[in-house]
Design an enzyme around this catalytic site. Structure first.
Site, PDB file in Angstrom:
ATOM      1  N   LYS A 179      -9.482   2.408  -2.006  1.00  0.00           N
ATOM      2  CA  LYS A 179      -9.752   1.762  -0.716  1.00  0.00           C
ATOM      3  C   LYS A 179     -11.070   2.244  -0.113  1.00  0.00           C
ATOM      4  O   LYS A 179     -11.274   3.441   0.078  1.00  0.00           O
ATOM      5  CB  LYS A 179      -8.597   2.059   0.244  1.00  0.00           C
ATOM      6  CG  LYS A 179      -8.652   1.307   1.562  1.00  0.00           C
ATOM      7  CD  LYS A 179      -7.379   1.597   2.368  1.00  0.00           C
ATOM      8  CE  LYS A 179      -7.282   0.788   3.638  1.00  0.00           C
ATOM      9  NZ  LYS A 179      -5.997   1.056   4.356  1.00  0.00           N
TER      10      LYS A 179
ATOM     11  N   VAL B 127      -0.726  -2.765  10.566  1.00  0.00           N
ATOM     12  CA  VAL B 127      -0.197  -2.447  11.897  1.00  0.00           C
ATOM     13  C   VAL B 127      -0.895  -3.255  12.993  1.00  0.00           C
ATOM     14  O   VAL B 127      -0.633  -3.055  14.173  1.00  0.00           O
ATOM     15  CB  VAL B 127      -0.324  -0.938  12.222  1.00  0.00           C
ATOM     16  CG1 VAL B 127       0.529  -0.109  11.275  1.00  0.00           C
ATOM     17  CG2 VAL B 127      -1.767  -0.482  12.186  1.00  0.00           C
TER      18      VAL B 127
ATOM     19  N   CYS C 233      -5.210  -3.482   2.620  1.00  0.00           N
ATOM     20  CA  CYS C 233      -4.980  -3.455   4.063  1.00  0.00           C
ATOM     21  C   CYS C 233      -6.250  -3.686   4.895  1.00  0.00           C
ATOM     22  O   CYS C 233      -6.755  -4.797   4.930  1.00  0.00           O
ATOM     23  CB  CYS C 233      -4.288  -2.135   4.412  1.00  0.00           C
ATOM     24  SG  CYS C 233      -3.363  -2.192   5.969  1.00  0.00           S
TER      25      CYS C 233
ATOM     26  N   GLU D 204       0.850  -1.200   0.000  1.00  0.00           N
ATOM     27  CA  GLU D 204       0.000   0.000   0.000  1.00  0.00           C
ATOM     28  C   GLU D 204       0.890   1.256   0.000  1.00  0.00           C
ATOM     29  O   GLU D 204       1.924   1.285   0.678  1.00  0.00           O
ATOM     30  CB  GLU D 204      -0.848  -0.046   1.275  1.00  0.00           C
ATOM     31  CG  GLU D 204      -1.792   1.110   1.519  1.00  0.00           C
ATOM     32  CD  GLU D 204      -2.550   0.932   2.844  1.00  0.00           C
ATOM     33  OE1 GLU D 204      -2.190   0.027   3.634  1.00  0.00           O
ATOM     34  OE2 GLU D 204      -3.492   1.697   3.085  1.00  0.00           O
TER      35      GLU D 204
END
Lengths: 283, 283
Positions: free
Chosen positions: B109, B173, B146, B38
């Site tokens: 996205k 993350v 993501c 990304e």
């Protein structure tokens, strides 16, 4: 709330024996709610409506009444698979009795597996979520059955309606190796708890069935199914809290604070439910 | 088809360096298609539109043109995250260039994560599936980015449109421990292959950003994000074919026969797609 899954071999076509097994498990489980496998009162492997007709009962019949009495006597909520008759139609159902013995919830399996497609009607009541009273409080519960495990939509519909716990009476025969991985994902992606009660053992067609003219062929009749056990209780983070073997009769128990499932927020900017587009996905 | 994921540390706000890194990975990967992370050309951690405005480009800009030339020169298909400008709006996008350098697919996205909600528009082109020409044939491809990993609906919409491969440029993350489990489930539940290209390293706000008056507070400004790597290529049965480390620059490669993903049948009675109710689930 203490949640139990009872994993065992339902006696094939022997509802009296299975009622006694269920009574024993509900009595013995140190839990507020006991989840039993799919078709726990009858066994699973049938190929024709003629085979299941003598076993199917309505919800005001003797079997459901006995289940209600077991729940009431033990003051425990009970969820079990149930071979339901509705007129001349049959459903692979799940019933939920609360700790007072009241029928609190019903689900009719929507995704039918293998020969189920030949004998059951597809579930026609959607994916209901209901309040289930236990001696440790009220839980918002939804139910899925077995092959529903593959469908993220099924668990999602329950969670979006506020289900805190998904109870899954099952008779799993998959050899994919992806069963527990997928169940963990279902819990995690919805932030709900999951109680997966599977059966063990195997079933071939009984001799009386082999003689039936309604069977399509001997090659079908000689088929046998092996059930995978592995009953599990999973928390809203996808962690397995309790896990049964693949082949032993067992009661597994875990204590879960279901109120935590109500918070779908994961950081100050994201909530996994409100981040879904308001227009939906067209699914 | 040989599919690669390149895992690395994009240089923060340094598009020229990242173009050279991407050129090196595309050249070096022994694959027909290379998937990159990304926002691979710009880095990830921005909090204001002022920060990203100088980095964002349209699809006819210099960066997209350079990516097209890289794909064409190497005769390899390339999928990468891209900080897209559309007038005064910004999108966290993914672009797919085929082996001739043609822009074959774009995704914006839809599920925005964390500070992305403050700087990007929510994707407004749905979940497109497109044909991607490579030197080993044409693949039907969909892209997710993501945080989309948590949404079963996103992968499902792609698979129902015929996607054989889902490419996922990511900057993960999460510390949930459920990342790979969920990616395996996404592939398995849809019977599609999945190429998850994640970044490594960490990002704090750069000193020039810390000085910006547009930042809300110093406590936000001092925040740092750690990226999880673990890039993976997963087959349609949920098996991990190739897996990267959590913290090293790597190219992983796997060969997949994507034509097998077209068959959604699992036994003579069941097909995981046609078993879905024709009325859908209301999702």
């Amino acid at each position: 709330m203490k949640i139990a899954c009872a994993q065992f071999v339902p006696a094939y076509r022997d509802t009296a024996t299975n009622l006694e097994q269920i009574r024993k498990f509900v009595h013995g489980a140190e839990a507020d709610l006991i989840v039993l496998p799919e078709l726990a009162l009858t066994g699973y492997f049938f190929q024709t409506k003629d085979e299941i007709a003598p076993l199917a009962e309505t919800l005001d019949g003797a079997l459901a009444t006995s289940l209600s009495h077991i729940a009431e006597a033990e003051q425990k909520a009970v969820i079990t698979g149930f071979l339901e008759r509705d007129g001349d139609r049959f459903y692979n159902s799940a019933l939920a009795f609360d700790a007072h013995g009241k029928l609190a919830g019903k689900y009719r399996k929507l995704h039918l597996f293998y020969y189920e497609t030949q004998i059951f009607e597809r579930g026609n009541i959607g994916f209901p979520v209901f309040s289930l009273s236990t001696t440790s409080g009220v839980a918002k519960v939804g139910m899925l059955i077995c092959y529903d495990w593959r469908y993220p939509e099924a668990a999602r519909v329950l969670a979006l309606q506020g289900a805190e716990l998904i109870a899954m009476p099952s008779n799993i025969v998959t050899t994919t190796g992806m069963l527990l991985t997928t169940l963990q994902t279902r819990a995690f992606e919805n932030k709900v708890a999951l109680a997966f009660a599977d059966r063990i053992g195997s079933e071939s067609l009984a001799s009386e069935s082999l003689a039936s003219e309604s069977l399509a062929s001997e090659s079908l009749a000689s088929e046998s199914l092996n059930f995978r056990g592995s009953s599990a209780i999973v928390d809203m983070n996808g962690r397995i809290l309790a896990q049964a073997s693949e082949d032993k009769e067992e009661i597994i128990v875990a204590e879960i604070d279901l109120s935590k499932t109500r918070n779908k927020r994961i950081n100050p900017f994201n909530d996994i439910f409100s981040d879904r587009p308001s227009t939906g996905y067209g699914l």
